[in-house]
Scaffold this motif. Structure first.
Motif, PDB file in Angstrom:
ATOM      1  N   GLY A 293      21.842  41.042  21.343  1.00  0.00           N
ATOM      2  CA  GLY A 293      20.792  41.490  22.245  1.00  0.00           C
ATOM      3  C   GLY A 293      20.559  40.491  23.373  1.00  0.00           C
ATOM      4  O   GLY A 293      20.801  39.292  23.228  1.00  0.00           O
ATOM      5  N   GLU A 294      20.120  41.025  24.499  1.00  0.00           N
ATOM      6  CA  GLU A 294      19.850  40.168  25.648  1.00  0.00           C
ATOM      7  C   GLU A 294      18.546  39.411  25.418  1.00  0.00           C
ATOM      8  O   GLU A 294      17.645  39.907  24.756  1.00  0.00           O
ATOM      9  CB  GLU A 294      19.696  41.025  26.908  1.00  0.00           C
TER      10      GLU A 294
ATOM     11  N   GLU B 271      18.486  41.493  15.983  1.00  0.00           N
ATOM     12  CA  GLU B 271      18.821  42.000  17.303  1.00  0.00           C
ATOM     13  C   GLU B 271      19.622  40.979  18.095  1.00  0.00           C
ATOM     14  O   GLU B 271      20.616  41.297  18.751  1.00  0.00           O
ATOM     15  CB  GLU B 271      17.533  42.294  18.047  1.00  0.00           C
ATOM     16  N   GLN B 272      19.176  39.732  18.007  1.00  0.00           N
ATOM     17  CA  GLN B 272      19.886  38.689  18.737  1.00  0.00           C
ATOM     18  C   GLN B 272      21.281  38.481  18.151  1.00  0.00           C
ATOM     19  O   GLN B 272      22.228  38.225  18.883  1.00  0.00           O
ATOM     20  CB  GLN B 272      19.098  37.372  18.705  1.00  0.00           C
TER      21      GLN B 272
ATOM     22  N   SER C 254      12.569  47.632  21.779  1.00  0.00           N
ATOM     23  CA  SER C 254      13.276  46.777  20.838  1.00  0.00           C
ATOM     24  C   SER C 254      12.267  45.866  20.154  1.00  0.00           C
ATOM     25  O   SER C 254      11.111  45.747  20.582  1.00  0.00           O
ATOM     26  CB  SER C 254      14.311  45.938  21.582  1.00  0.00           C
TER      27      SER C 254
ATOM     28  N   VAL D 167      14.852  38.311  26.134  1.00  0.00           N
ATOM     29  CA  VAL D 167      13.767  39.117  26.691  1.00  0.00           C
ATOM     30  C   VAL D 167      12.670  38.174  27.163  1.00  0.00           C
ATOM     31  O   VAL D 167      12.333  37.218  26.466  1.00  0.00           O
ATOM     32  CB  VAL D 167      13.211  40.066  25.614  1.00  0.00           C
TER      33      VAL D 167
END
Lengths: 670, 563
Positions: free
Chosen positions: A66-67, A61-62, A3, A69
């Protein structure tokens, strides 16, 4: 599939590589590299652009859920001590990454125009890239210690950039002041980090927060100590984010080139303090007292900045004090336990304040063709006026910025500032009152800046006034080099384009944070967003919002009356009636004088006294010993007579003396 | 009387002494003797008196010496071992108990490398020396061997000889090539150091003859002796004076500003880069390692002296108007962290002290080199007579800025890491009471504010602002030449390398430092009466950093149960 967040470490590395390449080039092949302006600019813009693209990917992504990282590696270890470093990507970081890369990129494009005639063009770009890299590194730091590392590095870049025009005395002083005042804050930050590490055995944010609450619960760390440590850590953000009383460096830092004022001293670096407080939210939320202190300091700063901005005649200094004031708002939000509101204001403020500063740079750039490169003249609003006809894009974007910062809906500043005031109203009503009044002052001084600069007749060719201003600044007019009086002109596309681009978020970005459907809060803290949306009611929102719009409108109207329509003569009405207040504000609350008298002169005096002691006493003893040996040698040589009887007599006398001595004292071997 | 002199043997001592690893090749003897032999060849180099051939010869010798030490590190040294390695032993004068014993462990190996590295750069820095070049390079090379010997020898009498031998070249280098007050400075230096090193001889003799029989001065032998506490305290005090002069510790420092103020740039680099490290090294080697029980008593004093060093020297540096003396005082200030680290009883803190010595060796050398290079152009060291120099000397300005930032412990450079390690090590160290730690950490952190004040105001006065007309009209301010840039880059590479990834260096000595600290901690537990200064907790729990809440609670609960 990797990612974007896994590649996030590249974000600070790209501009760093660019900076290293040009920096090494500057040291090794100074002349050649200095001539390669275009390639250098392209290289650094590309590297920063790549970082920006990656940041947007990370943010997307966030946004898509998204988790967070985190990647760590062991940086230092000794005994059982292990210190990990690495990077972390979470919504807060992703937002800041996108913000910093965007503004840095725009500022870099702008600098291409602004610094076009400067000898240090390449050096400037190198510093810019270096700063961007450190700032981005700060954002993705996973623990306090790594933050401290980058914290210092952005401070260093600020030092280098404020002192960029190092042949100016003012710049030299300002750079040093900025660094030293920040070091005072870092002193507290460092001690706080050490203390928290002692108390919790951890440097990372959650580890500290959990460790400290455990330690308090088990009684190993007393509550007062925990609060002290939190406040020590807060000293760092106080200095970096220019909070009272450590704000003194920021207005002086305006000696640096204007793009720097926009990027570092308005949008990004000064916001790092607020960002750090937001990062430490799990820690600070445990201690209401710390929250109160932060809120009070924020409010004082907010009021102080706005009040000083009222009387500033220097365009950039006016904006600088406005920044101080807005940073105060952000801290107030943090103190109220509303980091989302504070961060939201940080984002909106970054856009419109960067635009305002870049606008002022555009004005100064144009003014320099008329009055010369002396900043005292080129930045003084008494010499401006009527610039709107000559530079329409600058004027319009500046006006948008003024409306945005004043808090007129639906522009960006309204939503974020109103959210902060709303939080303050429920948490600390007394502080809300101050913040509310400050909102009116903000609207007034911003429109004062606008009208003095862009409306009315142009006053720049008034030679008598120029001489007077120079004299007031303590500069003789004898070194006034004759310059061809150029004409005012709109700035080149490289400067107006960033202004136009920044105008868009300044107008619209606030809509992401409407209280009934806050996407921004939804990203940073989804539960809070849901709660906000659930508890939102128009009947609560409208009175407060209405009140703040009303006071902003009042401020704007006053500015219109005084500076656009000239119906009110404020000088006669207020300044002459209350001269004490006016001088108090014009002297910036006398804080610089106090600083100079107590700390600067005090430390110089102390240092001189210690040196005196060192030279006279410590070294004096040494030299005295030397003298005594010389003297005793001189004296003893008369006893060397060469007669054996005389020596025997001395030996005999010595033995007798020893016997007597031991007889009195007793035997040495017992 | 007996108890004063002899204590029960260390029960646990034996296991702490790791086995020696003999050298497969006499690396260390070679690295000591090679430059000395090279030095004696200098007179035979054909030369027209300008020094052109001699300097190339000297550079070659210094570089080969550096390569020898690097090879010793790579092929004969295992960083994971804590004990003595590369050891060689030849009986020299058996009647006197004098043995040619050399070896290296984690405490000496990095400093040996530092010595040969800085000396090679100093030879390069000495390129412009044209006055008596043969003698100059002879002395520099002799010093190279002597200094490596100081760090490598494993026999206390030999150590004393090496320590004394190394003084002579410095004295001559100061007295012949120094500034205006060179005679005064050189005399002061020699009297101070030679006088104080008498204590080393006294202590060496006392320790070597301890217990009767044939005297034996080897460190390994001395470490096994069971010196009584009183005896240790006496020895410790004597050595502290001797090494305190060298380090230097305030108030024994006044030779340093004079000596540094008069030395030429290459000598200066050696003085700051290596000579000061001898004091720190010896404190670790003798005071902390051989006299652990006295160390447990004296450590708080070391820490207090360290803080005094930091603040006192920073203030004097701020007030100094002479550039060289300013930097000299800043060296003293930085050495304060070494003292705190040595006294900290934590592996991290002592490791930090070691790193601070290496880091200051590099940073100090670079700053002093820059001072010399600047003086070559401005012909003045008075800050009042400079100003605006940056407009003509841009690269020089850049180099100065980087080195000054390194010196003020900017993150990303080695100084930051070492100071941080000392801070963290000391702050988390349970050997001292909380109050003491808070006070000391707070005071030491004031140094963090003072350092940028004097360094940045120095930069401002030299480079910023309008050009000083007087200076510009009288001097030729040419910018840095490639040789100078090269020297500074050589120093900056390790400075930044350590700053970015400190384990590059710390891994090479951690094992030895841990063993050293372990020994000190055990010794501290053996002390029946805690230090008279009431500084230490009565119970000594090892600082477990991974779960540090535990030891505090343990200490507390133990105190409670005692009550």
């Amino acid at each position: 599939m990797t990612s974007a967040a896994d590649l996030a470490w590249l974000i600070p590395v790209f501009p760093l590589l660019g900076a290293i390449a040009t920096g090494l080039g500057l040291i090794s092949f100074n002349r050649t590299i200095n001539r390669l302006r275009k390639p250098v600019a392209v290289l650094l813009l590309t590297s920063l652009g790549a970082a920006a693209v990656l940041s947007y990917a990370v943010l997307a992504e966030q946004l898509a859920g998204g988790e967070p990282v985190e990647h760590l590696f062991v940086w230092a270890s000794a005994g059982s001590f292990i210190l990990p470093m690495g990077y972390v990507i979470d919504p807060l970081g992703a937002v800041m990454l996108a913000l910093v890369t965007t503004i840095a990129l725009l500022v870099m494009i702008y600098s291409h125009g602004y610094m076009a005639h400067d000898k240090g063009y390449v050096r400037f770009f190198t510093y810019l890239a270096l700063f961007s890299s450190s700032m981005l590194g700060l954002i993705i730091s996973p623990n306090l210690l790594e933050i401290y590392v980058f914290w210092e590095l952005v401070g260093m870049c600020s030092y280098l950039l404020v002192g960029f025009w190092y042949d100016r005395d003012g710049a030299a002083h300002a750079a040093q002041k900025a660094f030293v005042v920040n070091r005072v804050g870092d002193f507290g930050l460092l001690l706080g980090i050490l203390g928290l590490f002692w108390a919790t055995g951890s440097f990372d944010f959650n580890g500290i927060a959990n460790g400290l609450s455990d330690a308090i619960a088990s009684g190993t760390v007393p509550g007062w100590a925990a609060v002290t440590l939190c406040l020590l850590v807060f000293m760092g953000p106080m200095a970096k984010s220019a909070q009272f009383p450590l704000h003194v460096w920021l207005p002086d830092a305006m000696e640096g080139p204007t793009p720097i004022s926009a990027l570092i001293h308005a949008a990004t670096m000064v916001a790092a303090g607020v960002f750090l407080v937001a990062r430490l939210e799990p820690l600070y939320s445990q201690f209401p007292l710390v929250g109160l202190v932060i809120a009070v300091i924020g409010t004082i700063t907010c009021f102080l900045g706005a009040s000083i901005a009222l009387t500033q005649m220097d365009l950039k200094k006016g904006l600088a004090y406005s920044t101080v004031s807005q940073l105060g708002y952000m801290m107030l939000a943090m103190g109220c336990g509303a980091p989302v509101a504070g961060m939201f204001h940080l984002v909106t403020h970054a856009f419109f304040k960067a635009m305002l500063f870049l606008g002022s740079g555009s004005v100064i750039h144009s003014m320099e063709d008329v009055v010369g490169h002396e900043p005292i003249l080129a930045q003084d609003m008494r010499l401006m006026g009527g610039l709107r006809q000559k530079m329409p894009i600058t004027a319009i974007t500046f006006l948008i910025g003024c409306i945005a910062i004043s808090g007129i809906p639906p522009l960006a500043g309204f939503w974020s500032k109103d959210e902060i005031l709303g939080q303050a109203f429920t948490t600390f009503p007394l502080l809300w009152v101050v913040g509310f009044l400050t909102a009116g002052m903000t609207a007034f001084y911003m429109f004062r800046l606008y009208f003095l600069t862009f409306e009315g007749p142009f006053r720049g060719n008034d030679k008598a006034l120029q001489t007077k201003l120079l004299a007031a600044a303590g500069k003789g007019s004898e070194d006034e080099h004759p310059h061809q009086a150029g004409v005012l002109h709109e700035s080149p596309w490289s400067m107006t384009l960033p202004l136009a681009i920044l105008a868009v978020p300044s107008m619209l970005i606030g809509l992401l944070g409407t209280p009934w459907n806050s996407r921004f809060a939804g990203l940073l803290n989804p539960e809070e967003a849901l709660e906000m949306a659930a508890t939102f009611s128009w009947s609560e929102f409208l009175p407060l919002a209405g009140a703040s719009v009303a006071i902003s409108t009042a401020g704007i109207s006053l500015a219109v009356l005084a500076y656009a329509l000239h119906r009110l003569d404020l000088e006669e009405l207020l300044a002459n009636r209350f001269p004490a207040i006016n001088t108090f504000l014009a002297n910036k609350w006398y804080l610089d004088d106090i600083n100079e008298k107590i700390f600067v002169r005090g430390s110089r005096k102390l240092a001189r006294e210690v040196l005196e002691v060192d030279a006279k006493v410590v070294d004096g003893v040494v030299n005295l010993t030397g003298l005594l040996t010389l003297g005793s040698g001189e004296g003893l040589k008369y006893f060397e007579t060469g007669r054996a009887q005389f020596y025997a007599l001395i030996v005999f006398g010595g033995v007798i003396a020893l016997v007597v001595l031991f007889g009195v004292l007793g035997s040495p071997v017992s | 009387m007996l108890e004063f002199a002899i204590s029960a043997p260390l029960e646990t001592g034996a296991e702490l002494l790791s086995d020696e690893v003999s050298a497969n090749f006499p690396w260390l003897s070679l690295s000591i003797l090679f430059p000395i032999v090279g030095a004696f060849l200098v007179p035979f180099i054909p030369d027209e008196g300008e020094g052109k051939q001699v300097r190339w010869f000297a550079l070659g010798i210094a570089l080969v010496t550096f390569l020898i030490t690097v090879a010793a590190y790579l092929y004969g040294y295992d960083p994971s071992l804590s004990g003595l390695q590369l050891s060689e032993r030849v009986s020299w004068l058996p009647d006197l108990g004098l043995t040619w014993a050399v070896g290296a462990d984690g405490i000496s190996m990095p400093l040996i490398l530092l010595t040969s590295f800085i000396t090679a750069l100093a030879v390069l820095a000495a390129w412009p020396v044209t006055f008596k070049p043969k003698l100059f390079f002879f002395l520099i090379l002799a010093m190279d061997g002597g200094q490596i010997a100081v760090f490598a020898v494993q026999d206390m009498l030999l150590f004393f000889l090496a320590w004394e031998l190394e003084l002579l070249p410095v004295y001559l280098l100061l007295a012949i090539w120094g500034g205006k007050k060179r005679q005064y400075a050189a005399t002061k230096f020699i009297i101070y150091t030679a006088g104080s090193s008498l204590f080393i001889l006294l202590v060496a003799l006392a320790m070597g003859f301890f217990g009767g029989g044939t005297p034996n001065f080897e460190y390994t032998n001395l470490a096994q002796q069971s010196f009584g506490t009183g005896f240790q305290l006496l020895c410790y005090a004597g050595l502290l004076i001797a090494f305190g002069v060298k380090l230097p510790i305030v108030p024994l420092h006044t030779w340093l500003p004079d000596a540094h103020g008069e030395a030429t740039a290459p000598v200066h680099m050696l003085l700051a880069g290596i000579l000061l490290k001898m004091g720190g090294y010896a404190l670790m080697r003798f005071n902390a390692q051989l006299l652990p029980e006295a160390h447990a008593q004296f450590a708080p004093l070391l820490i207090v002296l360290g803080v005094v060093n930091i603040i006192y020297a920073a203030l004097t540096s701020f007030a100094q108007r002479n550039l060289k003396r300013k930097i000299a005082y800043s060296s003293i200030s930085h050495m304060g962290f070494v003292l705190i680290g040595i006294g900290s009883f934590s592996a991290l803190g002592t490791s930090g002290a070691m790193l601070q010595m290496i880091s200051h060796g590099l940073i100090g050398a670079s700053l002093f080199f820059l001072v010399g290079a600047t003086y070559d152009r401005t012909h003045t060291l008075q800050l009042d007579e400079m100003g605006g120099v940056g407009q003509k000397m841009r690269i020089m300005f850049a180099l100065w800025t980087v080195c000054a930032l390194a010196s003020l412990a900017l993150p990303g450079m080695s100084g930051f890491v070492s100071e941080l390690m000392v801070f963290v090590g000391f702050a988390t160290d349970e050997a001292y009471t909380l109050t003491f730690r808070i006070v000391i950490a707070g005071l030491a952190a004031i140094g963090v504010i003072l350092t940028p004040i004097y360094l940045l105001s120095m930069l401002r006065e030299i480079f910023f602002g309008k050009e000083n007309d007087q200076l510009v009209s009288h001097t030729n301010l040419v910018d840095a030449e490639p040789r100078e840039v090269y020297i500074i880059s050589c120093l900056l590479v390790p400075i930044i390398g350590i700053g970015l990834y400190p384990r590059l260096v710390t891994d090479s000595y951690t094992a030895s430092i841990q063993a050293l600290v372990k020994r000190d901690e055990l010794a501290m537990q053996r002390i029946k009466k805690p230090s008279a200064l009431m500084i230490r907790n009565t119970t000594m729990t090892p600082a477990v950093i991974s779960s540090p809440r535990l030891p505090i609670s343990q200490t507390r609960s133990e105190q409670l149960t005692r009550k």
